[in-house]
Design a protein around this motif. Structure first.
Motif, PDB file in Angstrom:
ATOM      1  N   PHE A 129     -46.619  -0.824  75.543  1.00  0.00           N
ATOM      2  CA  PHE A 129     -46.312   0.217  74.550  1.00  0.00           C
ATOM      3  C   PHE A 129     -47.570   0.861  73.974  1.00  0.00           C
ATOM      4  CE2 PHE A 129     -45.488  -3.718  71.871  1.00  0.00           C
ATOM      5  CZ  PHE A 129     -46.514  -3.561  70.948  1.00  0.00           C
ATOM      6  N   THR A 130     -48.724   0.187  74.026  1.00  0.00           N
ATOM      7  CA  THR A 130     -49.948   0.876  73.618  1.00  0.00           C
ATOM      8  C   THR A 130     -50.365   1.910  74.653  1.00  0.00           C
ATOM      9  OG1 THR A 130     -51.254  -0.954  74.520  1.00  0.00           O
ATOM     10  CG2 THR A 130     -50.885  -0.943  72.144  1.00  0.00           C
ATOM     11  N   PHE A 131     -50.151   1.616  75.935  1.00  0.00           N
ATOM     12  CA  PHE A 131     -50.466   2.595  76.980  1.00  0.00           C
ATOM     13  C   PHE A 131     -49.601   3.845  76.836  1.00  0.00           C
ATOM     14  CE2 PHE A 131     -52.886   0.783  80.843  1.00  0.00           C
ATOM     15  CZ  PHE A 131     -53.887   0.318  80.014  1.00  0.00           C
ATOM     16  N   GLN A 132     -48.332   3.672  76.476  1.00  0.00           N
ATOM     17  CA  GLN A 132     -47.465   4.832  76.282  1.00  0.00           C
ATOM     18  C   GLN A 132     -48.010   5.742  75.177  1.00  0.00           C
ATOM     19  OE1 GLN A 132     -43.621   2.642  75.857  1.00  0.00           O
ATOM     20  NE2 GLN A 132     -42.859   4.219  77.221  1.00  0.00           N
ATOM     21  N   LYS A 133     -48.450   5.141  74.094  1.00  0.00           N
ATOM     22  CA  LYS A 133     -48.957   5.937  72.968  1.00  0.00           C
ATOM     23  C   LYS A 133     -50.295   6.586  73.311  1.00  0.00           C
ATOM     24  CE  LYS A 133     -46.770   2.936  69.501  1.00  0.00           C
ATOM     25  NZ  LYS A 133     -46.610   1.653  70.197  1.00  0.00           N
ATOM     26  N   PHE A 142     -35.376  -0.596  74.698  1.00  0.00           N
ATOM     27  CA  PHE A 142     -35.541  -1.997  75.061  1.00  0.00           C
ATOM     28  C   PHE A 142     -35.651  -2.286  76.559  1.00  0.00           C
ATOM     29  CE2 PHE A 142     -30.899  -1.617  75.052  1.00  0.00           C
ATOM     30  CZ  PHE A 142     -30.520  -2.377  76.146  1.00  0.00           C
ATOM     31  N   PRO A 143     -35.006  -1.528  77.468  1.00  0.00           N
ATOM     32  CA  PRO A 143     -35.191  -1.878  78.879  1.00  0.00           C
ATOM     33  C   PRO A 143     -36.641  -1.825  79.341  1.00  0.00           C
ATOM     34  CG  PRO A 143     -33.273  -0.475  78.626  1.00  0.00           C
ATOM     35  CD  PRO A 143     -33.970  -0.491  77.298  1.00  0.00           C
ATOM     36  N   GLN A 144     -37.446  -0.891  78.802  1.00  0.00           N
ATOM     37  CA  GLN A 144     -38.830  -0.759  79.253  1.00  0.00           C
ATOM     38  C   GLN A 144     -39.861  -1.174  78.219  1.00  0.00           C
ATOM     39  OE1 GLN A 144     -40.925   2.337  77.980  1.00  0.00           O
ATOM     40  NE2 GLN A 144     -39.439   1.917  76.360  1.00  0.00           N
ATOM     41  N   LEU A 145     -39.428  -1.737  77.108  1.00  0.00           N
ATOM     42  CA  LEU A 145     -40.339  -2.056  76.003  1.00  0.00           C
ATOM     43  C   LEU A 145     -41.321  -3.165  76.367  1.00  0.00           C
ATOM     44  CD1 LEU A 145     -41.253  -1.937  73.017  1.00  0.00           C
ATOM     45  CD2 LEU A 145     -39.320  -3.433  72.450  1.00  0.00           C
ATOM     46  N   ILE A 146     -40.863  -4.188  77.074  1.00  0.00           N
ATOM     47  CA  ILE A 146     -41.671  -5.379  77.275  1.00  0.00           C
ATOM     48  C   ILE A 146     -42.594  -5.272  78.490  1.00  0.00           C
ATOM     49  CG2 ILE A 146     -41.620  -7.887  77.534  1.00  0.00           C
ATOM     50  CD1 ILE A 146     -40.452  -6.859  74.916  1.00  0.00           C
ATOM     51  N   ALA A 147     -42.083  -4.749  79.599  1.00  0.00           N
ATOM     52  CA  ALA A 147     -42.886  -4.753  80.834  1.00  0.00           C
ATOM     53  C   ALA A 147     -42.704  -3.485  81.651  1.00  0.00           C
ATOM     54  CB  ALA A 147     -42.548  -5.988  81.675  1.00  0.00           C
ATOM     55  N   GLY A 148     -42.449  -2.385  80.984  1.00  0.00           N
ATOM     56  CA  GLY A 148     -42.406  -1.099  81.684  1.00  0.00           C
ATOM     57  C   GLY A 148     -41.097  -0.851  82.402  1.00  0.00           C
ATOM     58  N   PRO A 149     -41.078   0.170  83.279  1.00  0.00           N
ATOM     59  CA  PRO A 149     -42.176   1.024  83.716  1.00  0.00           C
ATOM     60  C   PRO A 149     -42.876   1.737  82.554  1.00  0.00           C
ATOM     61  CG  PRO A 149     -40.180   1.446  85.006  1.00  0.00           C
ATOM     62  CD  PRO A 149     -39.788   0.575  83.866  1.00  0.00           C
ATOM     63  N   GLY A 179     -27.475   6.607  80.518  1.00  0.00           N
ATOM     64  CA  GLY A 179     -27.623   8.017  80.849  1.00  0.00           C
ATOM     65  C   GLY A 179     -29.052   8.501  80.923  1.00  0.00           C
ATOM     66  N   LEU A 180     -30.025   7.577  81.026  1.00  0.00           N
ATOM     67  CA  LEU A 180     -31.445   7.933  81.044  1.00  0.00           C
ATOM     68  C   LEU A 180     -32.080   7.493  82.353  1.00  0.00           C
ATOM     69  CD1 LEU A 180     -32.332   6.753  77.417  1.00  0.00           C
ATOM     70  CD2 LEU A 180     -31.876   9.098  78.158  1.00  0.00           C
ATOM     71  N   ARG A 181     -32.918   8.334  82.900  1.00  0.00           N
ATOM     72  CA  ARG A 181     -33.588   8.026  84.162  1.00  0.00           C
ATOM     73  C   ARG A 181     -35.060   7.694  83.901  1.00  0.00           C
ATOM     74  NH1 ARG A 181     -31.172   9.133  89.120  1.00  0.00           N
ATOM     75  NH2 ARG A 181     -29.050   9.954  88.906  1.00  0.00           N
ATOM     76  N   LEU A 182     -35.456   6.494  84.314  1.00  0.00           N
ATOM     77  CA  LEU A 182     -36.841   6.070  84.231  1.00  0.00           C
ATOM     78  C   LEU A 182     -37.499   6.226  85.597  1.00  0.00           C
ATOM     79  CD1 LEU A 182     -36.578   2.760  82.137  1.00  0.00           C
ATOM     80  CD2 LEU A 182     -36.852   5.101  81.320  1.00  0.00           C
ATOM     81  N   PRO A 183     -38.818   6.400  85.636  1.00  0.00           N
ATOM     82  CA  PRO A 183     -39.498   6.511  86.928  1.00  0.00           C
ATOM     83  C   PRO A 183     -39.466   5.180  87.667  1.00  0.00           C
ATOM     84  CG  PRO A 183     -41.096   6.388  85.151  1.00  0.00           C
ATOM     85  CD  PRO A 183     -39.749   6.531  84.501  1.00  0.00           C
ATOM     86  N   PHE A 184     -39.383   5.254  88.981  1.00  0.00           N
ATOM     87  CA  PHE A 184     -39.402   4.029  89.773  1.00  0.00           C
ATOM     88  C   PHE A 184     -40.806   3.456  89.834  1.00  0.00           C
ATOM     89  CE2 PHE A 184     -35.262   5.449  91.078  1.00  0.00           C
ATOM     90  CZ  PHE A 184     -34.574   4.259  91.237  1.00  0.00           C
ATOM     91  N   ASN A 185     -40.875   2.153  90.063  1.00  0.00           N
ATOM     92  CA  ASN A 185     -42.141   1.438  89.977  1.00  0.00           C
ATOM     93  C   ASN A 185     -42.597   0.839  91.300  1.00  0.00           C
ATOM     94  OD1 ASN A 185     -44.032   1.169  87.963  1.00  0.00           O
ATOM     95  ND2 ASN A 185     -43.283  -0.796  87.209  1.00  0.00           N
ATOM     96  N   PHE A 186     -41.688   0.716  92.271  1.00  0.00           N
ATOM     97  CA  PHE A 186     -42.025   0.091  93.549  1.00  0.00           C
ATOM     98  C   PHE A 186     -41.364   0.853  94.686  1.00  0.00           C
ATOM     99  CE2 PHE A 186     -42.615  -3.230  90.467  1.00  0.00           C
ATOM    100  CZ  PHE A 186     -43.725  -3.915  90.921  1.00  0.00           C
ATOM    101  N   ASP A 187     -42.088   0.959  95.791  1.00  0.00           N
ATOM    102  CA  ASP A 187     -41.561   1.633  96.978  1.00  0.00           C
ATOM    103  C   ASP A 187     -42.046   0.880  98.212  1.00  0.00           C
ATOM    104  OD1 ASP A 187     -40.414   3.375  98.751  1.00  0.00           O
ATOM    105  OD2 ASP A 187     -41.888   4.965  98.481  1.00  0.00           O
TER     106      ASP A 187
END
Length: 458
Positions: free
Chosen positions: A122-126, A153-160, A257-265
């Motif tokens: 969350f510091t990187f987001q800011k 909360f889905p991305q708060l602890i470990a992203g993406p 209803g929210l789309r987060l970016p994917f993290n692995f391909d």
């Protein structure tokens, strides 16, 4: 509260979804539900850090508003410095003090600092938010929008690692639109897939991997079989653990209803180290590229400067993963690999795809040994064992079937986004076995002591 627990899957997520959709017709109400649920989720880990999370978030929002009113660059610069100071104080102050004491022959510091969960993310987001303001991004977010952006909360602890420009504009769209049921069904399937990766695969592989690394940490050099099994099981464990978390986070966000970016391909199919980093932890890779590598000069000032920038960026990326010199060395190793990859590409030489893949995977596996080991001596013993210096020997994988299935999925199977968002079509023929699989996973996790996701420590 872990995603991969019955308490979360049965006691937290369903009522949160129900309350969210009851309020879905009113933007402020549904956002308030998500912010409150997210703070509750974070507080269940350690309630003492909730006021700090809220205060830091509001301080960053206020700095953004001050920039909008005055146009002075001082405010976003202050925001970047504030977040870096918080990150350094909580995550690195003890590490550097300990390193200094070791270098000067003094005993290690007696004090410790409790690390707030998810602080690296969350510091990187800011930081990215304030850097975008410095670059001329005009939108300044409302307070509730900013709170939801940071605390979701889905991305708060470990992203993406999500950028404000990717998610905040979605807050104004009602989740009750035409895609609601498809979002719920596909999100549920991604959640189930991530749960299977974590609880079914990663935690099972850890039962073989952890004792082997622990044995090496006692001073024993593993034999050839033990060392390679330790390295390979961890290579698969960290992929299924972290990609499983990402799938669960992205799936839950889609359910809201929210789309987060994917993290692995499918990173373990990469045929170069550069391609590996384009496929592994992709939101971190682009953060390092856009907010570290390019500001340092990128490739704009000649080959030597570019190589230096690559090394500095990846070493900082390694340090971001953990306050330890093994992480710095792991980052330096990948920085050197990227530099060599770049020089090799400039020569015009090409390896056959299979050879490129083999070299890349050997490099990545060796790197994971350094990443996983608690210290350099342990890493050295495992690497010596992989070179055969501990004898041939033998060992046993506790669940060989899971290992071979995991290997096949990592090397042959489609990516999660391809499988769940493109290839799969919602159907009762899919829903029934998925429901059975979900019940099976609930029974499996109910019979185990839950293991935290690997990236929670970062």
């Amino acid at each position: 509260m872990l995603f991969s627990t019955q308490a979360f899957l049965l006691g937290f997520l369903p009522p949160t979804l129900a309350l969210f959709y009851l309020c879905a017709g009113h933007r402020t109400a549904r956002q308030a539900v998500l912010v409150a649920a997210s703070l509750l989720f974070y507080g269940l880990w350690n309630w003492r850090f909730v006021p700090a999370l809220v205060a830091l978030t509001l301080a960053n929002w206020a700095l953004g508003r001050a920039w909008a009113v005055t146009g002075r660059r001082l405010w976003p610069i202050t925001g970047i410095v504030l977040n870096l100071t918080i990150l350094f104080t909580f995550k690195y102050a003890h590490f550097f003090a300990e390193s200094l004491d070791w270098a000067t022959g003094r005993p290690p510091p007696a004090w410790t600092i409790l690390l707030p969960l998810g602080i690296s993310f969350f510091t990187f987001q800011k930081i990215a938010y304030h850097a975008d303001l410095l670059r001329g991004a005009r939108p300044v977010r409302g307070m509730l929008d900013f709170l939801e952006f940071v605390t979701f909360f889905p991305q708060l602890i470990a992203g993406p690692i999500v950028r404000h420009s990717e998610i905040v504009p979605q807050f104004g769209t009602s989740p009750r639109g035409p895609a609601m049921w498809e979002n719920l069904s596909r999100g549920t399937m991604l959640l189930l897939l991530g749960l299977a990766k974590k609880a079914g695969v990663a935690d099972t592989l850890a039962l073989t991997c952890n004792p082997l690394f622990a044995h090496a940490a006692t001073g024993a050099t593993p034999n050839l079989a033990e060392a390679w099994v330790a390295a390979l099981t961890y290579t698969l464990e960290i992929f299924f653990d972290f990609s499983g978390y990402s799938d669960m986070a992205i799936g839950m966000a889609l359910m809201f209803g929210l789309r987060l970016p994917f993290n692995f391909d499918v990173p373990y199919r990469a045929t170069s180290i550069r391609a590996f980093w384009q496929r592994w932890h992709m939101t971190l890779s682009r953060f390092l590229r856009d907010y570290v590598y390019i500001p340092l000069g990128g490739n704009r000032h000649g080959l030597v400067r570019q190589m230096t920038n690559l090394m500095a960026t990846m070493m900082l990326g390694g340090l971001w993963h953990g306050a330890g010199w093994t992480f710095v060395a792991w980052g330096a190793l990948h920085g050197a690999g990227l530099a060599v990859n770049h020089v090799w590409t400039r020569t015009g030489l090409r390896l056959p795809a299979l050879a490129g893949w083999a070299v890349t995977m050997l490099f990545v596996i060796i790197g994971w040994v350094l990443f996983r080991a608690p210290d350099f001596p342990t890493a050295g013993r495992v690497l010596r064992g992989m070179a055969g210096l501990g004898g041939l020997g033998h060992t046993r994988i506790l669940d060989a079937a899971v290992f071979w299935v995991a290997l096949a999925v990592a090397l042959i199977g489609p990516s999660s986004q391809d499988a769940m968002l493109r290839m799969l079509r919602p159907s009762p023929l899919v829903a029934v076995p998925a429901a059975i699989a979900f019940v099976f996973m609930l029974l499996l996790i109910g019979g185990r002591i839950p293991d935290a996701f690997i990236y929670f420590q970062f």
